[in-house]
Scaffold this active site. Structure first.
Site, mmCIF file in Angstrom:
data_model
loop_
_atom_site.group_PDB
_atom_site.id
_atom_site.type_symbol
_atom_site.label_atom_id
_atom_site.label_comp_id
_atom_site.label_asym_id
_atom_site.label_seq_id
_atom_site.Cartn_x
_atom_site.Cartn_y
_atom_site.Cartn_z
ATOM 1 N N GLY A 1 -7.348 -8.062 0.278
ATOM 2 C CA GLY A 1 -7.731 -8.961 1.318
ATOM 3 C C GLY A 1 -7.023 -10.401 1.156
ATOM 4 O O GLY A 1 -5.929 -10.296 0.533
ATOM 5 N N ARG B 1 0.781 -1.065 -0.006
ATOM 6 C CA ARG B 1 -0.159 0.108 0.028
ATOM 7 C C ARG B 1 0.767 1.256 0.058
ATOM 8 O O ARG B 1 0.417 2.331 -0.655
ATOM 9 C CB ARG B 1 -0.705 -0.027 1.348
ATOM 10 C CG ARG B 1 -2.072 -0.984 1.184
ATOM 11 C CD ARG B 1 -2.857 -0.993 2.135
ATOM 12 N NE ARG B 1 -4.159 -1.630 2.002
ATOM 13 C CZ ARG B 1 -5.369 -1.663 2.854
ATOM 14 N NH1 ARG B 1 -4.876 -1.760 3.801
ATOM 15 N NH2 ARG B 1 -6.375 -2.415 2.198
ATOM 16 N N GLY C 1 -12.604 -4.429 1.218
ATOM 17 C CA GLY C 1 -14.273 -4.019 1.230
ATOM 18 C C GLY C 1 -14.589 -3.190 0.312
ATOM 19 O O GLY C 1 -15.443 -3.305 -0.221
ATOM 20 N N LYS D 1 -17.864 -17.158 3.118
ATOM 21 C CA LYS D 1 -19.244 -17.244 3.165
ATOM 22 C C LYS D 1 -19.851 -16.511 1.802
ATOM 23 O O LYS D 1 -19.534 -15.605 1.393
ATOM 24 C CB LYS D 1 -19.973 -16.385 4.257
ATOM 25 C CG LYS D 1 -19.450 -17.040 5.630
ATOM 26 C CD LYS D 1 -19.715 -16.085 6.755
ATOM 27 C CE LYS D 1 -21.229 -15.629 7.157
ATOM 28 N NZ LYS D 1 -21.324 -14.605 8.315
HETATM 29 P P1 AMP Z 1 -13.036 -14.214 2.396
HETATM 30 O O1 AMP Z 1 -12.465 -13.438 3.633
HETATM 31 O O2 AMP Z 1 -14.565 -14.351 2.324
HETATM 32 O O3 AMP Z 1 -12.412 -13.787 1.081
HETATM 33 O O4 AMP Z 1 -12.601 -15.532 2.991
HETATM 34 C C1 AMP Z 1 -11.223 -15.922 2.834
HETATM 35 C C2 AMP Z 1 -11.087 -17.422 3.701
HETATM 36 O O5 AMP Z 1 -11.876 -18.171 3.072
HETATM 37 C C3 AMP Z 1 -9.731 -17.740 3.652
HETATM 38 O O6 AMP Z 1 -9.236 -17.736 4.850
HETATM 39 C C4 AMP Z 1 -9.742 -19.020 3.261
HETATM 40 O O7 AMP Z 1 -9.052 -20.160 4.389
HETATM 41 C C5 AMP Z 1 -11.379 -19.382 3.433
HETATM 42 N N1 AMP Z 1 -11.734 -20.825 2.710
HETATM 43 C C6 AMP Z 1 -11.328 -21.108 1.364
HETATM 44 N N2 AMP Z 1 -11.974 -22.141 1.194
HETATM 45 C C7 AMP Z 1 -12.575 -22.525 2.046
HETATM 46 C C8 AMP Z 1 -13.267 -24.022 2.582
HETATM 47 N N3 AMP Z 1 -13.317 -24.779 1.855
HETATM 48 N N4 AMP Z 1 -13.808 -23.792 3.460
HETATM 49 C C9 AMP Z 1 -13.853 -22.812 4.562
HETATM 50 N N5 AMP Z 1 -13.141 -21.815 4.270
HETATM 51 C C10 AMP Z 1 -12.464 -21.609 3.065
#
Ligand code: AMP
Length: 394
Positions: A351, A35, A374, A201
């Protein structure tokens, strides 16, 4: 079109640049200075044009006085000094006589960095709640305001919306680049446009899916969120992550856009979330009742690669597996490598996906790794960002 730093004569002017120096820190050391590096073009332009440069940024969150020391921008000032090869005057306060005097004694081309804007959050969250008096006070310290902090553009804070309300303003080069690549480019892409979505999620990405499903040619779904889609197809997903509240949404999406939304055809399942867990690659419809889906499988990697290699524009947000654990990182690593190899516009959301690109040393081979997590999601959702909206039009 928003006004930019180039629309102003900066000569001898006190130019406040809101930068995003919210860098990851560990034990007082900066672990990734991306950054800061991305902020340099705007800062250097202001220096070269003889501005008196006043930099403001937040770093982390300030809730109690214990948070102050570990979120000081002092370490950033030193790193910036090194990167600019020039003195950076650091003021360890966010208001008061010392700050005002140091600003008054700046000469054209000098650079000053004020302490973390969120120090003002300690007393009534003045920065984060865009306190009127604070925005006005900070504005009184400068002549022109430039917002180059994409990472906080989705927030309405005193250091962006507040100051901009009181001064002639514009965006910096980084902000311009982010808006162009993640905004304009999505609305008018070179096709095929493929979007890869992963992460935990579904609920976090519903807005993105709703907006992009109409614009993209393909949406490839991986990561934890893929399992709610697989459940929506009627598969049993064992102990994999399930976002129950989004299940209905996934059913609808597959019904309406089944030809565009591509879900895994095979997965890596594990007994436990552990580096040494026993794992297997299975058909997506054949998961064991007690297993956890941790990554996409090799046939899905090949399928995703096929879509990616045909594309002219690829946007990626969210790792396709639990890449932090090395036995579950293959999918994410392969997707990252494929993006790095193709001759297309490749844009990676900030992120975790940005961390994955850094982890594999591929940043230079990607068109742009966004500096905002975000904020990049909100742009992909088609939302307006308050920190940008407040900037004057040309
Ligand atoms: P996000 O912040 O929503 O982009 O989520 C990122 C996180 O999703 C990372 O820490 C990954 O470890 C997690 N992730 C990726 N694949 C999976 C999975 N199959 N089950 C659970 N978490 C996951």
């Amino acid at each position: 079109m928003k006004k930019t730093i180039k629309d102003y004569n900066l000569e001898n002017k006190k130019v406040i640049i809101r930068v995003d120096f919210n860098v990851p820190m560990k034990d007082g050391l900066i672990t990734d200075d991306n950054r800061i590096i991305e902020s340099l073009p705007t800062i250097k332009y202001a220096i070269d044009n003889h501005a008196k440069v006043i930099l403001m940024s937040h770093l982390g969150r300030i809730k109690t006085s214990d948070d102050l020391g570990k979120n000081s921008l002092k370490a950033v000032a030193l790193r910036l000094e090194h990167l600019l090869n020039k003195e950076v005057i650091f003021v360890n306060s966010t208001r008061g006589l010392e700050l005002e005097n140091k600003i008054e004694s700046l000469k054209p081309g000098d650079v000053l960095l004020m302490e973390n804007t969120r120090y003002e959050d300690l007393d009534g969250q003045k920065e984060s709640l865009n306190d009127e008096e604070l925005g006005k006070y900070w504005a009184s310290l400068g002549d022109i305001y430039i917002n180059d902090a994409f990472g906080t553009a989705h927030r309405s804070h005193a250091s962006n919306v507040g100051i901009a309300s009181h001064l002639p303003n514009g965006v910096g080069f980084l902000m311009e680049k982010e808006l162009k690549l993640l905004g304009d480019n999505i609305n008018n892409p070179k096709r095929p446009l493929t979007v890869i979505l992963g992460g935990a999620k579904v609920s976090d990405k519903i807005g993105v899916i709703e907006n992009l499903v109409k614009k993209a040619d393909y949406i490839l779904i991986g990561g934890g969120m893929a399992f709610t889609f697989l459940k929506a197809k009627g598969y049993q997903i064992g102990r994999s992550l399930l976002d129950q509240d989004s299940l209905e949404f996934c059913v609808d999406m597959l019904n309406i856009y089944g030809d565009k939304i591509i879900v895994p055809i095979d997965v890596q399942e594990a007994d436990e979330i552990d580096e040494n867990a026993r794992t297997a690659f299975v058909d997506a419809s054949q998961m064991g009742t007690n297993k956890i889906g941790v990554d996409i499988g090799p046939r899905t990697i090949e399928l995703f690669k096929k879509y990616i290699m045909e594309s002219q524009t690829v946007v990626w947000n969210g790792p396709v597996g639990m890449f932090e654990i090395s036995s579950f990182e293959t999918g994410t690593k392969e997707i990252a490598t494929t993006l790095a190899e193709i001759d297309a516009t490749t844009i990676v959301g900030g992120g975790d996906t940005g961390s994955a690109i850094s982890k594999y040393g591929l940043k230079d081979k990607i068109t742009h790794v966004s500096t905002g997590g975000g904020a990049s999601l909100e742009l992909l959702e088609g939302k307006k960002l308050p920190g940008v909206e407040i900037i004057a039009d040309k």
